[in-house]
Design an enzyme around this catalytic site. Sequence first.
Site, PDB file in Angstrom:
ATOM      1  N   GLN A  10     -30.184  27.823   5.825  1.00  0.00           N
ATOM      2  CA  GLN A  10     -30.930  29.184   5.916  1.00  0.00           C
ATOM      3  C   GLN A  10     -29.592  30.243   5.860  1.00  0.00           C
ATOM      4  OE1 GLN A  10     -34.637  28.802   7.077  1.00  0.00           O
ATOM      5  NE2 GLN A  10     -34.982  31.104   7.758  1.00  0.00           N
ATOM      6  N   SER A  95     -28.558  22.449   9.345  1.00  0.00           N
ATOM      7  CA  SER A  95     -29.955  22.565   9.875  1.00  0.00           C
ATOM      8  C   SER A  95     -30.769  22.105   8.425  1.00  0.00           C
ATOM      9  CB  SER A  95     -30.203  24.230  10.090  1.00  0.00           C
ATOM     10  OG  SER A  95     -31.428  24.182  10.664  1.00  0.00           O
ATOM     11  N   LEU A  96     -31.570  23.074   7.810  1.00  0.00           N
ATOM     12  CA  LEU A  96     -32.421  22.366   6.746  1.00  0.00           C
ATOM     13  C   LEU A  96     -31.728  21.723   5.923  1.00  0.00           C
ATOM     14  CD1 LEU A  96     -32.581  23.811   3.722  1.00  0.00           C
ATOM     15  CD2 LEU A  96     -33.003  25.877   4.989  1.00  0.00           C
ATOM     16  N   ARG A 120     -42.171  22.561   8.080  1.00  0.00           N
ATOM     17  CA  ARG A 120     -40.947  22.693   9.015  1.00  0.00           C
ATOM     18  C   ARG A 120     -40.926  24.249   9.113  1.00  0.00           C
ATOM     19  NH1 ARG A 120     -35.285  23.334   9.151  1.00  0.00           N
ATOM     20  NH2 ARG A 120     -34.329  22.514  10.831  1.00  0.00           N
ATOM     21  N   HIS A 204     -33.576  26.566  16.769  1.00  0.00           N
ATOM     22  CA  HIS A 204     -32.616  25.589  17.552  1.00  0.00           C
ATOM     23  C   HIS A 204     -32.502  26.030  18.960  1.00  0.00           C
ATOM     24  CE1 HIS A 204     -31.901  23.462  13.788  1.00  0.00           C
ATOM     25  NE2 HIS A 204     -31.522  24.486  13.120  1.00  0.00           N
ATOM     26  N   GLN A 253     -33.714  17.855  16.248  1.00  0.00           N
ATOM     27  CA  GLN A 253     -32.880  18.809  15.422  1.00  0.00           C
ATOM     28  C   GLN A 253     -33.546  20.203  15.751  1.00  0.00           C
ATOM     29  OE1 GLN A 253     -33.262  20.202  11.799  1.00  0.00           O
ATOM     30  NE2 GLN A 253     -31.357  19.160  10.947  1.00  0.00           N
TER      31      GLN A 253
END
Length: 314
Positions: A10, A95-96, A120, A204, A253
Amino acid sequence: MSRAFIFPGQGSQFIGMGKDLADAYPTARLTFEEVNDALNQNLTKIMWEGPDSDINLTENTQPALMAVSMAIMNVLTKDAGLVLPNVAAFVAGHSLGEYSALTAAGAFTLSDTARLLKLRGQSMQLAVPVGQGAMAAILGLDFDAVKAIAEQASVSEICEAANDNAPGQVVISGHKAAVEAAMALATERGAKRALVLPVSAPFHCQLMAPAADKMREALAKTDIRPPVVPVVANVTATAVSAPDQIRDLLVEQITGRVRWRESVTWMKEQGVTEMIEIGAGKVLAGLVKRIEADVTGSSVGTPAQIDELIAKLK
């Protein structure tokens, strides 16, 4: 030479991303159409026309960035005939981007990944009411210093070191007041800058626990196959190939730290000398150069860059 393909997270999104790919390659256009169908949504209209407020909604941003990465990967593999294990020793994503990496390596289907990332994004957004959380980038201090500051700021609220992106670039996440307190402490202790990030939720950190629960349920119902090349997981900064472990780490995660700096260093220690960012923007390629100066970092996001990569790898 050993190579890794890496996939952005992102912050790399922009209006118009992927449109040149769809225009240049029928395979890329079909990739975007498959994502639209999986979501029962015209995501490409948002990607290509905006407005900013829609593309920056995390439930749209996450599948959109993955779609761009996979459009490129499908051109490389289906059109150019590149075989991932022949051209890359590892894949990894921020991340993603870890979902993009897993999809590129065949662990997920494209449609499953699109649906997982939509959920998500929705779950992460709903986990904390708007305005209660925040994230900030702390520049100029090392990870241990920022971690200690975050812990000191967590008197009655949560503030955690969320992303270890590169030397001197650490992101903190948590309750808004605790993050602001940590920013002030960081400035007092010599940080070059402390910047609030334009994100819609505090990713996170432990505040994302409700989202982790949602993803645990969804991932339990999703088929995960062994990836054709190992995937370097965000939360361990080492390679993983077992489907059950992949499933568990993707849940972890959501609340866990993105160990990007360590992931890049670990891949270098395994002999990787080149990391190629597949997707929108060039954030990760820049981080690679900051983390390991003797590792080559480049980005592939346009038709010209794709053609150049194909000529290089064929």
